[in-house]
Design an enzyme around this catalytic site. Structure first.
Site, PDB file in Angstrom:
ATOM      1  N   GLN A 186       0.497  -8.953  -6.727  1.00  0.00           N
ATOM      2  CA  GLN A 186      -0.044 -10.320  -6.845  1.00  0.00           C
ATOM      3  C   GLN A 186       0.833 -11.229  -7.694  1.00  0.00           C
ATOM      4  OE1 GLN A 186      -2.619 -11.883  -5.395  1.00  0.00           O
ATOM      5  NE2 GLN A 186      -3.319 -10.123  -4.228  1.00  0.00           N
ATOM      6  N   CYS A 211     -15.253  -5.784   2.938  1.00  0.00           N
ATOM      7  CA  CYS A 211     -16.282  -6.098   3.917  1.00  0.00           C
ATOM      8  C   CYS A 211     -16.406  -4.878   4.817  1.00  0.00           C
ATOM      9  CB  CYS A 211     -15.853  -7.298   4.731  1.00  0.00           C
ATOM     10  SG  CYS A 211     -17.045  -7.765   5.960  1.00  0.00           S
ATOM     11  N   THR A 257      13.673   4.649  10.391  1.00  0.00           N
ATOM     12  CA  THR A 257      14.605   3.552  10.647  1.00  0.00           C
ATOM     13  C   THR A 257      14.070   2.279   9.998  1.00  0.00           C
ATOM     14  OG1 THR A 257      15.254   4.585  12.707  1.00  0.00           O
ATOM     15  CG2 THR A 257      15.759   2.238  12.482  1.00  0.00           C
ATOM     16  N   HIS A 283       4.247 -10.101   2.083  1.00  0.00           N
ATOM     17  CA  HIS A 283       3.349 -11.096   2.671  1.00  0.00           C
ATOM     18  C   HIS A 283       2.518 -11.855   1.641  1.00  0.00           C
ATOM     19  CE1 HIS A 283      -0.748  -9.068   2.808  1.00  0.00           C
ATOM     20  NE2 HIS A 283       0.010  -8.025   2.561  1.00  0.00           N
ATOM     21  N   THR A 309       0.833  -1.208   0.000  1.00  0.00           N
ATOM     22  CA  THR A 309       0.000   0.000   0.000  1.00  0.00           C
ATOM     23  C   THR A 309       0.867   1.257   0.000  1.00  0.00           C
ATOM     24  OG1 THR A 309      -1.803  -1.107   1.157  1.00  0.00           O
ATOM     25  CG2 THR A 309      -1.695   1.288   1.401  1.00  0.00           C
ATOM     26  N   ASN A 354      -6.154  -8.681  -8.278  1.00  0.00           N
ATOM     27  CA  ASN A 354      -6.200  -9.494  -7.069  1.00  0.00           C
ATOM     28  C   ASN A 354      -7.512 -10.254  -6.906  1.00  0.00           C
ATOM     29  OD1 ASN A 354      -6.516  -6.504  -6.737  1.00  0.00           O
ATOM     30  ND2 ASN A 354      -7.583  -7.133  -4.883  1.00  0.00           N
TER      31      ASN A 354
HETATM   32  N1  PLP Z   1      -2.002  -4.258  -4.472  1.00  0.00           N
HETATM   33  C1  PLP Z   1      -2.636  -5.433  -4.626  1.00  0.00           C
HETATM   34  C2  PLP Z   1      -2.985  -5.899  -5.994  1.00  0.00           C
HETATM   35  C3  PLP Z   1      -2.970  -6.203  -3.516  1.00  0.00           C
HETATM   36  O1  PLP Z   1      -3.614  -7.362  -3.677  1.00  0.00           O
HETATM   37  C4  PLP Z   1      -2.629  -5.713  -2.232  1.00  0.00           C
HETATM   38  C5  PLP Z   1      -3.005  -6.473  -1.013  1.00  0.00           C
HETATM   39  O2  PLP Z   1      -4.053  -7.062  -0.933  1.00  0.00           O
HETATM   40  C6  PLP Z   1      -1.950  -4.504  -2.125  1.00  0.00           C
HETATM   41  C7  PLP Z   1      -1.654  -3.802  -3.262  1.00  0.00           C
HETATM   42  C8  PLP Z   1      -1.564  -3.933  -0.798  1.00  0.00           C
HETATM   43  O3  PLP Z   1      -0.448  -4.596  -0.260  1.00  0.00           O
HETATM   44  P1  PLP Z   1      -0.205  -4.567   1.341  1.00  0.00           P
HETATM   45  O4  PLP Z   1      -1.174  -5.554   1.922  1.00  0.00           O
HETATM   46  O5  PLP Z   1       1.221  -4.993   1.510  1.00  0.00           O
HETATM   47  O6  PLP Z   1      -0.453  -3.185   1.797  1.00  0.00           O
END
Ligand code: PLP
Length: 384
Positions: free
Chosen positions: A187, A325, A241, A205, A79, A159
């Site tokens: 993704q 949701c 940091t 993650h 994000t 996604n």
């Molecule tokens: N972009 C896409 C296509 C995602 O699927 C996601 C997470 O679901 C993100 C960005 C955001 O990543 P993060 O969860 O590391 O903020």
């Protein structure tokens, strides 16, 4: 005893939401959460070791992403990486002759929701029309682009549906118009070859690394204005940091993905087994030209996603809808609505996403539980 009272082992099919931390990654991170605690900006030996660990991870990401190590900016998430690409680029070029920004309507909220802020900076922001599988065609970019466009945001794979866009051609169109191209590869990183773009967002993650660590590739010569202000870390593009343990975990996860060459093929074999086992209960599969190996985007006519997900939860299957949701109920996804789906169909969409450790028997077990959920739903509706 009802089928729901049986203790069941859970089957996790929401890898697009997040993946479990790989034990090898966890092991690599542990010292950096404990005795190796030093600040990488300090000068003594322990600090220099932390700096070296960051540099190693940076080199690994650069190798995987086909860029220079100096082009990687670590962030707190995918994000934040997307925010830096969108907001930072807009801020750095404010007041110039290029005052239009194009965003694919399929983008994640972390891109789409920057729109009001970009507009408040004086940009005209337009959403690009997408196909019914949520991919973006290069033609849609070609139609909208012009010499007044600063930045185009178009994700590598969506996604929700898993549809992969032809981002190589999109980049050619963007570049030939002198604009910048931001690609959200969150993704696809670790599963597909990295796309070429001026700015690329990734997140640990989604590939068995820890949460709370992402990165933005910023090609040499491009300088988004930082959105987090402070020290000079990350080539003065992201102060704060460094999250040493997170960065080490990210690097380890990327190395594991690079060494696991048939990961995608294994995952898609599992997904295909699931879909084959479901065929007798007539799922409506979202047809994609190209899709991610782990995605199965499905609906069952007349079965709303929310009730299906609750039933699946009771039956021990962790699945998603891909949609937001809020206030306890699932809103139809902005992506599917933009892709032209009727709201009633969008409310039925389910997303099953498979991972590197999902077994074929998990896939078959999940399919039989989905069939149970569908039957249960149908009999509940018949009684109502
Ligand atoms: N972009 C896409 C296509 C995602 O699927 C996601 C997470 O679901 C993100 C960005 C955001 O990543 P993060 O969860 O590391 O903020």
């Amino acid at each position: 005893m009802s089928e729901y009272n049986q203790p069941v082992s859970r089957i996790y099919l929401d890898h697009a939401a997040t993946t479990p931390l790989d034990p090898v990654v966890r092991q690599a991170m542990l010292p950096w959460l404990a005795e190796r605690f030093h600040n990488p900006s300090s000068l003594y030996a322990g600090a220099r070791e932390a700096r070296m660990a960051i540099d190693d991870a940076r080199d690994t990401l650069a190798e995987a992403l086909g860029c220079l190590s100096g082009e990687i900016v670590f962030t707190s998430s995918g994000t934040e990486a997307a925010n830096l690409a969108m907001i930072g680029t807009a801020l750095a070029n404010r007041g110039g002759s290029r005052d239009r920004i194009l965003i694919s309507a399929a983008e994640h909220h972390c891109v789409i929701h920057t729109r009001p802020l970009l507009e408040s900076f004086g940009y005209r922001v337009e959403l690009l029309a997408i196909e019914s599988d949520a991919s973006l065609s290069p033609g849609a970019v070609e139609e909208a682009i012009g010499e007044d466009v600063l930045l185009v945001a178009a994700m590598h794979a969506n996604n929700e549906t898993g549809a992969i866009s032809d981002v190589a051609t999109i980049y050619e169109v963007v570049r030939s118009n002198g604009a910048l191209y931001f690609c959200d590869a969150v993704q696809t990183f670790g599963l597909l070859p990295t796309p070429s773009a001026d700015l690329i967002a990734v997140s640990a993650h989604k590939l068995y690394g820890p949460k709370g660590i992402g990165a933005l590739v910023v090609r040499a010569g491009i300088k988004p204005q930082p959105t987090i202000i402070g020290g000079g870390q990350e080539r003065e593009m992201r102060a704060g940091t460094e999250n040493v343990a997170g960065i080490v975990g990210f690097g380890t996860a990327v190395r594991l993905a690079m060494n696991d060459e048939d990961r995608g093929a294994r995952i898609s074999a599992t997904r295909d087994r699931f879909e084959a086992a479901l065929s007798s209960i007539s799922p409506v599969l979202t047809q994609c030209n190209f899709r991610l190996p782990g995605h199965s985007h499905i609906r069952f006519s007349g079965h709303d996603a929310e009730s299906m997900l609750i039933n699946l939860d009771l039956l021990g299957v962790d699945a998603g809808s891909g949609a937001a949701c809020s206030s306890g109920s699932i809103e139809p996804s902005h992506v599917l609505l933009a892709a032209g789906w009727p709201e009633s169909d969008a409310k039925e969409a389910l997303r099953f996403t498979f991972g590197k450790d999902t077994s074929l028997s998990d896939a078959e077990g999940a399919a039989s539980r989905v069939a149970q959920a569908v039957r249960r739903y149908s009999s509940a509706s018949a009684k109502a």
